[in-house]
Design a protein around this motif. Structure first.
Motif, PDB file in Angstrom:
ATOM      1  N   ASN A 195     -28.333  -9.034 -49.591  1.00  0.00           N
ATOM      2  CA  ASN A 195     -28.539  -7.581 -49.596  1.00  0.00           C
ATOM      3  C   ASN A 195     -27.307  -6.806 -49.143  1.00  0.00           C
ATOM      4  OD1 ASN A 195     -31.162  -7.640 -50.597  1.00  0.00           O
ATOM      5  ND2 ASN A 195     -32.069  -7.824 -48.557  1.00  0.00           N
ATOM      6  N   LYS A 225     -25.014  -3.516 -43.913  1.00  0.00           N
ATOM      7  CA  LYS A 225     -25.935  -3.607 -42.786  1.00  0.00           C
ATOM      8  C   LYS A 225     -25.219  -3.081 -41.554  1.00  0.00           C
ATOM      9  CE  LYS A 225     -28.291  -7.685 -44.648  1.00  0.00           C
ATOM     10  NZ  LYS A 225     -28.597  -9.134 -44.451  1.00  0.00           N
ATOM     11  N   GLU A 236     -36.231  -7.300 -44.192  1.00  0.00           N
ATOM     12  CA  GLU A 236     -35.349  -6.790 -45.236  1.00  0.00           C
ATOM     13  C   GLU A 236     -36.075  -6.713 -46.576  1.00  0.00           C
ATOM     14  OE1 GLU A 236     -31.555  -8.565 -45.648  1.00  0.00           O
ATOM     15  OE2 GLU A 236     -31.139  -8.640 -43.488  1.00  0.00           O
ATOM     16  N   TYR A 288     -29.938  -1.142 -39.705  1.00  0.00           N
ATOM     17  CA  TYR A 288     -30.292  -0.522 -40.975  1.00  0.00           C
ATOM     18  C   TYR A 288     -29.614  -1.271 -42.116  1.00  0.00           C
ATOM     19  CZ  TYR A 288     -31.523   3.661 -38.223  1.00  0.00           C
ATOM     20  OH  TYR A 288     -32.067   4.536 -37.325  1.00  0.00           O
ATOM     21  N   ILE A 289     -30.236  -1.224 -43.283  1.00  0.00           N
ATOM     22  CA  ILE A 289     -29.519  -1.430 -44.529  1.00  0.00           C
ATOM     23  C   ILE A 289     -29.184  -0.047 -45.053  1.00  0.00           C
ATOM     24  CG2 ILE A 289     -29.804  -2.056 -46.961  1.00  0.00           C
ATOM     25  CD1 ILE A 289     -31.172  -4.587 -46.066  1.00  0.00           C
ATOM     26  N   ARG A 316     -42.272   1.153 -43.999  1.00  0.00           N
ATOM     27  CA  ARG A 316     -40.854   1.535 -43.979  1.00  0.00           C
ATOM     28  C   ARG A 316     -40.723   3.055 -44.077  1.00  0.00           C
ATOM     29  NH1 ARG A 316     -37.115  -2.567 -43.783  1.00  0.00           N
ATOM     30  NH2 ARG A 316     -37.715  -3.466 -45.778  1.00  0.00           N
ATOM     31  N   ASP A 360     -39.128  -4.064 -52.596  1.00  0.00           N
ATOM     32  CA  ASP A 360     -39.546  -4.244 -51.202  1.00  0.00           C
ATOM     33  C   ASP A 360     -41.049  -4.501 -51.199  1.00  0.00           C
ATOM     34  OD1 ASP A 360     -39.351  -4.451 -48.495  1.00  0.00           O
ATOM     35  OD2 ASP A 360     -38.806  -2.356 -48.121  1.00  0.00           O
ATOM     36  N   LEU A 367     -34.624  -1.563 -40.261  1.00  0.00           N
ATOM     37  CA  LEU A 367     -35.065  -2.956 -40.247  1.00  0.00           C
ATOM     38  C   LEU A 367     -35.816  -3.258 -38.958  1.00  0.00           C
ATOM     39  CD1 LEU A 367     -31.807  -4.696 -41.561  1.00  0.00           C
ATOM     40  CD2 LEU A 367     -33.783  -3.925 -42.887  1.00  0.00           C
TER      41      LEU A 367
END
Length: 639
Positions: free
Chosen positions: A476, A515, A462, A519-520, A375, A490, A457
């Motif tokens: 989330n 979201k 996620e 992306y979050i 990530r 994560d 993502l």
């Protein structure tokens, strides 16, 4: 320091590009196109270089067709590419092709003299390319003036590397890779040994920057960076990363997608044409980093504004408004473990629109096997919640300063004010529309102000759990009216984002987790409501930011234990003035944990830093420091 030469499998490049060209169609009616698509000048001429390099007569004819039918515009890439194209393949080019290239270069010659393309603390790739152009034109036209321009600029580069640990345009996957490629060509085709030596030394120093920031177990580049686009920031496939990992034969090569657009395919091939110079010690350092690893350096930068390029010719002596970002020096730092890497920079490069002053990369699994196992996390200040209509999504609209102690970082933000309205004089309709979409809304017509932290993502990867304060979010996604820390689990990595004082100018929620656009996003809001204007002075003193910390399941027994530890920390954030400060303000921030105190005082309006300290002792990065590596043996590190 043992030098070594490195080059890619050129035959493979030749075969791939030849196959693409043979399968496609180059048409000349209505402008030069490949499979109906118009390509940029650097793509066309980079393709010509590859075609000539194959040594195949049929490919020569394709290159000649391109040169005969394409009329390049003035840019800083094209003259460097075509002038070297001439020098490399003069003996196999037709007279018509040679004359067209020479006519073009003579038409732009004057653009490559003077201060505009010097090493002035902005885009270092431009003066590098202009040095290559001037050197080539000196040879082609027996031009002493251009020879002196090339020599003058290469000496500027040498002096910069004597002063600073990294270039002004530092640790940029896109532009550091470009710099290395230009320097490799300067090294190979220099006409005197002194010139060749400086180019080679500079190439080694840029390699040291890029190699130090590559994480061998995550397959990504760590650290803050002067300039980045959304693709290299969020870990997407870009040809520069593919070039680096293939050339240096790295263990982890995670590419979410194949290269699909013609510019990336051709540029990847072009980057693989030359031979590169680095040291055996740097090559080994790619594969054999010892953890934890630390990188610190100083970089210098020029003053700037948020003006578009054409604004450089605007007469500001007739304007009544004045605001600019100061020149200065930034301290850059990266802390890297086997599982994650955190990077910060104390100052923005240029106007900061492309600067990542806080970055985080990590692997979500014990052993990363694909792109979904790693990530890239980054942040942006956003004004007016409307990234979708921008050509480059999530453009930075704030100014920031950040520093760290190992895996704990303090990141301070303010929004940008609106500068003078652009005039767009001399720009085409397309260029005008392009730059209008990049305008900074600033303090005018504001509907929302927020600092957002982005979690890209991939394939539904996620985080396992996100909490706002004590609340575990369902799916989330969630919000809090009150300001609260956000915790993320994560895989085996635990993260916390503790908001600093976040100025409340009226908002529906202080914290949101949403979201959007793959992306979050964790967001800390300064304002959300009806469209309104803010006074510039008030706007510059709007505060935002966070303290970040990270642990793994090997460093902390559980996620709950990590959360409990973070909750015991204390943050103070004050905006202070006194009669002696004459109505100026200092932002004073302190973070205290059980064994660490981070503190910072700086002026949001002028961006002057009084101090940044850990346990009351000030940070001051050396010119260059790379742990577990003999960095003092690098060129220009000893007087």
């Amino acid at each position: 320091m043992e030098l070594m030469k490195l080059h890619a499998d050129r035959e493979k490049v030749f075969q791939e590009i030849t196959a693409i060209v043979q399968k496609g169609k180059i048409s000349t009616e209505g402008g030069l196109k490949f499979n109906g698509e118009e390509l940029g000048s650097r793509t066309w001429y980079r393709l010509c270089d590859i075609l000539y390099a194959t040594g195949i007569a049929e490919n020569f004819q394709v290159a000649e067709t391109i040169i005969a039918n394409y009329n390049p515009r003035m840019c800083h890439f094209t003259p460097a590419i075509v002038s070297l194209l001439y020098r490399k393949y003069e003996t196999v080019m037709s007279q018509q092709a040679k004359e067209k290239i020479k006519d073009y270069l003579l038409s732009v010659r004057d653009e490559f003299m003077g201060h505009d393309l010097d090493f002035i603390g902005v885009n270092d790739n431009f003066p590098m390319m202009s040095t290559l152009t001037a050197m080539n034109m000196a040879v082609m036209f027996d031009d002493d003036v251009m020879q002196k321009e090339a020599e003058r600029r290469i000496l500027q580069l040498e002096r910069l590397l004597k002063r600073r640990g990294v270039l002004s345009e530092y640790t940029s996957v896109v532009y550091s890779a470009l710099q290395i490629n230009v320097l490799a060509r300067l090294t190979e085709y220099a006409t005197c040994e002194a010139f060749k030596t400086i180019a080679q030394n500079a190439q080694i120093r840029v390699w040291a920057d890029l190699i130090s920031h590559y994480h061998p177990f995550i397959g990504r580049f760590a650290g803050p960076n002067s300039r980045a686009y959304i693709g290299d920031t969020n870990g997407a496939t870009i040809f520069e990363t593919k070039w680096f990992t293939n050339l240096l034969n790295t263990e982890k090569q995670f590419f979410p997608d194949e290269l699909k657009d013609m510019e990336s395919i051709v540029s990847y091939g072009y980057y693989n044409l030359e031979e590169f110079t680095l040291t055996k010690e740097l090559f080994d350092f790619v594969h054999k980093k010892e953890f934890p690893m630390r990188f610190l350096a100083k970089s210098e930068f020029s003053a700037s504004t948020d003006s578009t390029p054409e604004e450089a010719f605007r007469d500001y002596t007739k304007e009544d408004d004045f605001y600019e970002y100061p020149a200065g020096v930034t301290d850059v730092e990266t802390y890297m473990t086997r599982d994650y890497a955190v990077g910060t920079a104390t100052k923005d490069f240029h106007n900061g629109v492309q600067t990542n002053s806080f970055t985080l990369i990590y692997k979500r699994t014990e052993t990363a096997e694909s792109a979904k196992d790693v990530r890239n996390v980054f942040c942006r200040y956003l004004i007016n919640d409307a990234p979708a209509d921008k050509p480059k999504p999530f453009v930075e609209q704030g100014r920031k300063t950040a520093f760290q102690k190992d895996g704990t970082a303090m990141v301070l933000y303010k929004p940008k004010i609106k500068g003078n309205p652009p005039t767009y004089l001399g720009l085409s309709k397309a260029e005008t529309e392009h730059y209008k979409k990049q305008e900074i809304p600033g303090n005018v017509d504001v509907s929302s102000l927020k600092l957002s932290i982005f979690f890209p993502l991939r394939e539904g990867n996620e985080p396992d759990e996100i909490r706002i304060g004590d609340k575990v979010l369902s799916g989330n996604v969630g919000a809090s009216v009150d300001l609260a820390p956000v915790f993320v689990k994560d895989g085996g990595v635990y993260l916390s984002f503790q908001p600093l004082f976040v100025t409340d100018k009226g908002r529906k929620a202080a914290v949101t987790v949403t979201k959007e656009e793959h992306y979050i996003m964790i967001s800390f809001y300064n304002y959300e409501g009806e469209v309104k204007d803010f006074k510039k002075r008030d706007f510059l003193h709007i505060r935002n930011g966070f303290v970040f910390s990270v642990k793994t399941n090997e460093e902390c027994p559980s996620f709950d234990a990590f959360v409990d530890g973070v909750k015991k920390t204390k943050i103070t954030d004050r905006l202070e003035t006194s009669m002696h400060q004459r109505q100026t303000y200092i932002r004073a921030v302190t973070y205290e944990s059980e064994n660490m105190k981070l503190s910072c005082e700086y002026s949001p309006a002028s961006e002057g830093i009084k101090h940044m300290a850990c346990n009351d002792f000030c940070f001051d990065a050396p010119k260059l420091y790379i742990s577990n590596f003999d960095y003092m043996d690098l060129p220009y590190m000893k007087e």
